[in-house]
Enzyme design. Structure first.
Site, PDB file in Angstrom:
ATOM      1  N   SER A  88      19.128  -7.985  -8.683  1.00  0.00           N
ATOM      2  CA  SER A  88      17.932  -7.994  -9.545  1.00  0.00           C
ATOM      3  C   SER A  88      18.079  -8.902 -10.751  1.00  0.00           C
ATOM      4  O   SER A  88      17.100  -9.380 -11.304  1.00  0.00           O
ATOM      5  CB  SER A  88      17.682  -6.593 -10.102  1.00  0.00           C
ATOM      6  OG  SER A  88      16.925  -5.849  -9.225  1.00  0.00           O
ATOM      7  N   GLU A 108       0.830  -1.213   0.000  1.00  0.00           N
ATOM      8  CA  GLU A 108       0.000   0.000   0.000  1.00  0.00           C
ATOM      9  C   GLU A 108       0.855   1.251   0.000  1.00  0.00           C
ATOM     10  O   GLU A 108       0.547   2.248  -0.653  1.00  0.00           O
ATOM     11  CB  GLU A 108      -0.930   0.012   1.220  1.00  0.00           C
ATOM     12  CG  GLU A 108      -2.125  -0.922   1.090  1.00  0.00           C
ATOM     13  CD  GLU A 108      -2.877  -0.729  -0.229  1.00  0.00           C
ATOM     14  OE1 GLU A 108      -3.089   0.431  -0.630  1.00  0.00           O
ATOM     15  OE2 GLU A 108      -3.213  -1.737  -0.883  1.00  0.00           O
ATOM     16  N   HIS A 154       3.158  -9.824  -9.476  1.00  0.00           N
ATOM     17  CA  HIS A 154       4.606 -10.100  -9.516  1.00  0.00           C
ATOM     18  C   HIS A 154       5.361  -9.046  -8.697  1.00  0.00           C
ATOM     19  O   HIS A 154       6.212  -9.351  -7.868  1.00  0.00           O
ATOM     20  CB  HIS A 154       5.116 -10.103 -10.961  1.00  0.00           C
ATOM     21  CG  HIS A 154       6.601 -10.099 -11.039  1.00  0.00           C
ATOM     22  ND1 HIS A 154       7.355 -11.218 -10.773  1.00  0.00           N
ATOM     23  CD2 HIS A 154       7.492  -9.101 -11.301  1.00  0.00           C
ATOM     24  CE1 HIS A 154       8.643 -10.911 -10.880  1.00  0.00           C
ATOM     25  NE2 HIS A 154       8.748  -9.641 -11.194  1.00  0.00           N
ATOM     26  N   SER A 155       5.044  -7.792  -8.949  1.00  0.00           N
ATOM     27  CA  SER A 155       5.634  -6.682  -8.196  1.00  0.00           C
ATOM     28  C   SER A 155       4.671  -5.508  -8.353  1.00  0.00           C
ATOM     29  O   SER A 155       3.633  -5.641  -9.010  1.00  0.00           O
ATOM     30  CB  SER A 155       7.015  -6.302  -8.757  1.00  0.00           C
ATOM     31  OG  SER A 155       6.852  -5.619  -9.992  1.00  0.00           O
TER      32      SER A 155
HETATM   33  C1  LIG Z   1      18.505 -11.554 -16.507  1.00  0.00           C
HETATM   34  C2  LIG Z   1      17.136 -10.970 -16.281  1.00  0.00           C
HETATM   35  N1  LIG Z   1      16.179 -11.152 -17.196  1.00  0.00           N
HETATM   36  C3  LIG Z   1      14.940 -10.659 -16.990  1.00  0.00           C
HETATM   37  C4  LIG Z   1      14.656  -9.959 -15.849  1.00  0.00           C
HETATM   38  C5  LIG Z   1      13.242  -9.422 -15.625  1.00  0.00           C
HETATM   39  N2  LIG Z   1      12.576 -10.256 -14.613  1.00  0.00           N
HETATM   40  C6  LIG Z   1      12.492  -9.878 -13.326  1.00  0.00           C
HETATM   41  S1  LIG Z   1      11.693 -10.982 -12.394  1.00  0.00           S
HETATM   42  C7  LIG Z   1      11.415 -12.016 -13.699  1.00  0.00           C
HETATM   43  C8  LIG Z   1      10.632 -13.297 -13.540  1.00  0.00           C
HETATM   44  C9  LIG Z   1      11.292 -14.305 -12.687  1.00  0.00           C
HETATM   45  O1  LIG Z   1      10.369 -15.314 -12.418  1.00  0.00           O
HETATM   46  P1  LIG Z   1      10.641 -16.488 -11.405  1.00  0.00           P
HETATM   47  O2  LIG Z   1      12.086 -16.862 -11.453  1.00  0.00           O
HETATM   48  O3  LIG Z   1       9.680 -17.573 -11.662  1.00  0.00           O
HETATM   49  O4  LIG Z   1      10.403 -15.852  -9.966  1.00  0.00           O
HETATM   50  P2  LIG Z   1       9.061 -15.275  -9.297  1.00  0.00           P
HETATM   51  O5  LIG Z   1       9.037 -13.804  -9.619  1.00  0.00           O
HETATM   52  O6  LIG Z   1       7.913 -16.012  -9.868  1.00  0.00           O
HETATM   53  O7  LIG Z   1       9.205 -15.464  -7.841  1.00  0.00           O
HETATM   54  C10 LIG Z   1      11.959 -11.462 -14.860  1.00  0.00           C
HETATM   55  C11 LIG Z   1      11.872 -12.081 -16.188  1.00  0.00           C
HETATM   56  C12 LIG Z   1      15.694  -9.766 -14.917  1.00  0.00           C
HETATM   57  N3  LIG Z   1      15.498  -9.117 -13.762  1.00  0.00           N
HETATM   58  N4  LIG Z   1      16.925 -10.303 -15.144  1.00  0.00           N
END
Ligand SMILES: Cc1ncc(C[n+]2csc(CCOP(=O)(O)OP(=O)(O)O)c2C)c(N)n1
Length: 448
Positions: free
Chosen positions: A208, A122, A337-338
């Site tokens: 990240s 929030e 997701h965020s």
């Molecule tokens: C190398 C890289 N590629 C893409 C991203 C963008 N990104 C951030 S989170 C995410 C998804 C990751 O999903 P998962 O590993 O299943 O974790 P969850 O968020 O579901 O916990 C992506 C593609 C990034 N941060 N770093």
């Protein structure tokens, strides 16, 4: 518990590569070739190697019938669980028999994490912090795994494992200070919110970039093996991260170099908006563990006791046999997701509601506690009020603290600041002083 207990139940769920191995199709028998008067002759050779392939690394047998392995015909790797959805222990031998104070801490941390998530989510929506990621639905994977580790074991997280830190004693103030990036934040405001890290609690700072923690974890586990102090590494990652090249490098190095690391996959069904059916074609992440030669198990991540049992046994394997273990914890990400993404873009509210209401790790543990007489409605009401108060107090304190001075962003990388950064620091100071009306300097410590 530990190794003896594994032998009784859980270990049978770990997939170790003691199976016969993939057999090799052979059409022609083995022959010996030699040359007599320019004519090449051959003769049948029989030796003990005729029935056993000699290829380097081969573990299997020959077959003379051509047969492809059809993945869709192989039975899926089962999901280990200890607690039913209504909170009952399914198999007496799988009851971790935790004392009531441990179970209470598990429940309180899971629910406190939930409350903290709500307030910080929030807070971002109101523009008070820049970003946030909630942990809804995955609390059982965090707390069950953290409780089974030695607090000195090294944690490499992805970003959605705040409960592990909470279990280890990271305070609400520390969470809030990091998310606000204020003067008390250990990262001095240089990281995005939720990129926690603390040497004191053996939790490596979050990065990240998806997957980077995985080869780092394998390397750190190799160092722990050489140090011979009986500790291991746990590396958390998502189903999406498992598609990164870094995951392959990490699994293979750890398996070949016999590193004491637990690869803990939180398979929550989605990588942002990509559902797992678009992420992989095989039997999830667990099937890959076997391919790399790792002990592997798949657990119900919404069952905090199953996660606890699996990690306890995996830790025992890792530190006593110096082997990596892969755990695939099946769960569901209930939150967005965020704060930068919206559920509505890729899944229905009904789907999310189903998991929230029907298969929630918190209500499953609460049911267990109620059945066993260590929790009731009055305690629930009081804890809800108390925990919310605790979170709101930490939140208000963090918000009133100043942010670090902008010149601190140049510190802590180099022992002596190189010339080009010295110049940039000067330029930044002059710029900020000249245009001070455009910067919220009153919220920061004074520029030097
Ligand atoms: C190398 C890289 N590629 C893409 C991203 C963008 N990104 C951030 S989170 C995410 C998804 C990751 O999903 P998962 O590993 O299943 O974790 P969850 O968020 O579901 O916990 C992506 C593609 C990034 N941060 N770093």
């Amino acid at each position: 518990m530990t190794v003896i207990r594994q032998a009784q139940g859980l270990v049978s769920m770990f997939f170790s590569l003691r199976s016969p191995g993939i057999r090799i199709y052979q059409c022609l028998g083995k022959r010996s070739f030699h040359r007599i008067n320019s004519i090449i002759c051959s003769e049948n050779v029989t030796s003990k190697f005729d029935d056993k392939p000699e290829f380097p690394g081969s573990k299997s047998e020959f077959v003379s019938k051509l047969e492809f392995i059809e993945p869709d015909n192989i039975k899926g790797i089962p999901v280990y669980r200890a607690l039913g959805r209504n909170g009952n222990i399914i198999e007496e031998s799988e009851d971790p028999k935790l004392d009531s104070s441990t179970v209470l801490k598990m429940y309180k941390d899971m629910t406190l994490l939930n409350t903290m998530d709500r307030i910080l989510y929030e807070s971002q929506r109101q523009g008070r912090i820049s970003f946030y990621m909630t942990n809804y639905g995955e609390e059982g994977t965090h707390i069950g795994s953290a409780a089974a580790l030695d607090p000195r074991d090294l944690v490499f997280g992805q970003y959605r494992e705040a409960g592990v830190l909470m279990w280890r004693g990271f305070t609400l103030d520390q969470f809030m200070d990091q998310c606000y990036g204020n003067v008390n934040d250990m990262g001095k405001g240089r990281q995005m919110p939720v990129h926690y890290g603390t040497k004191k609690l053996n939790f490596v700072t979050i990065s990240s970039t998806i997957g980077t923690q995985m080869p780092q974890a394998a390397g750190a586990a190799y160092a722990l093996k050489r140090a011979k102090d009986g500790l291991c590494v746990i590396c958390y990652f998502g189903d999406g991260a498992a598609s990164e090249g870094d995951a392959h490098a990490a699994f293979n190095f750890a398996a070949v170099l016999d590193c004491p690391v637990i690869f803990f996959c939180r398979n929550n069904g989605y990588a942002i908006f990509t559902p797992v059916k678009d992420q992989y074609r095989g039997d999830g992440i667990a099937s890959r563990g076997v391919g790399y030669g790792m002990m592997t198990v798949r657990v119900d991540g919404n069952d905090v006791f199953a996660v606890y049992n699996a990690v306890k046994s995996a830790r025992e394997i890792a530190v006593t046999q110096n082997r990596p273990v892969l755990i695939e914890a099946m769960t569901y990400r209930i939150g967005h997701h965020s704060t930068a993404h919206d559920n509505a873009d890729y899944r229905s509210a009904e789907e999310v509601r189903y998991w929230d209401e029907q298969d929630n790790p918190i209500s499953r543990l609460r049911n267990y506690m109620i059945i066993n007489g260590i929790w009731d409605e009055k305690m629930e009401r009081e804890w809800k009020l108390e925990s919310r108060k605790m979170v709101m107090r930490a939140f208000a304190d963090a918000e009133t603290r100043k942010r670090p001075s902008p010149d601190e962003m140049f510190e802590d990388v180099y022992d002596v600041l190189p010339k080009h950064l010295e110049n940039q620091l000067e330029e930044m100071k002059n710029h900020v002083k000249q245009y001070k009306e455009n910067y919220p300097l009153e919220h920061h410590e004074k520029l030097t």
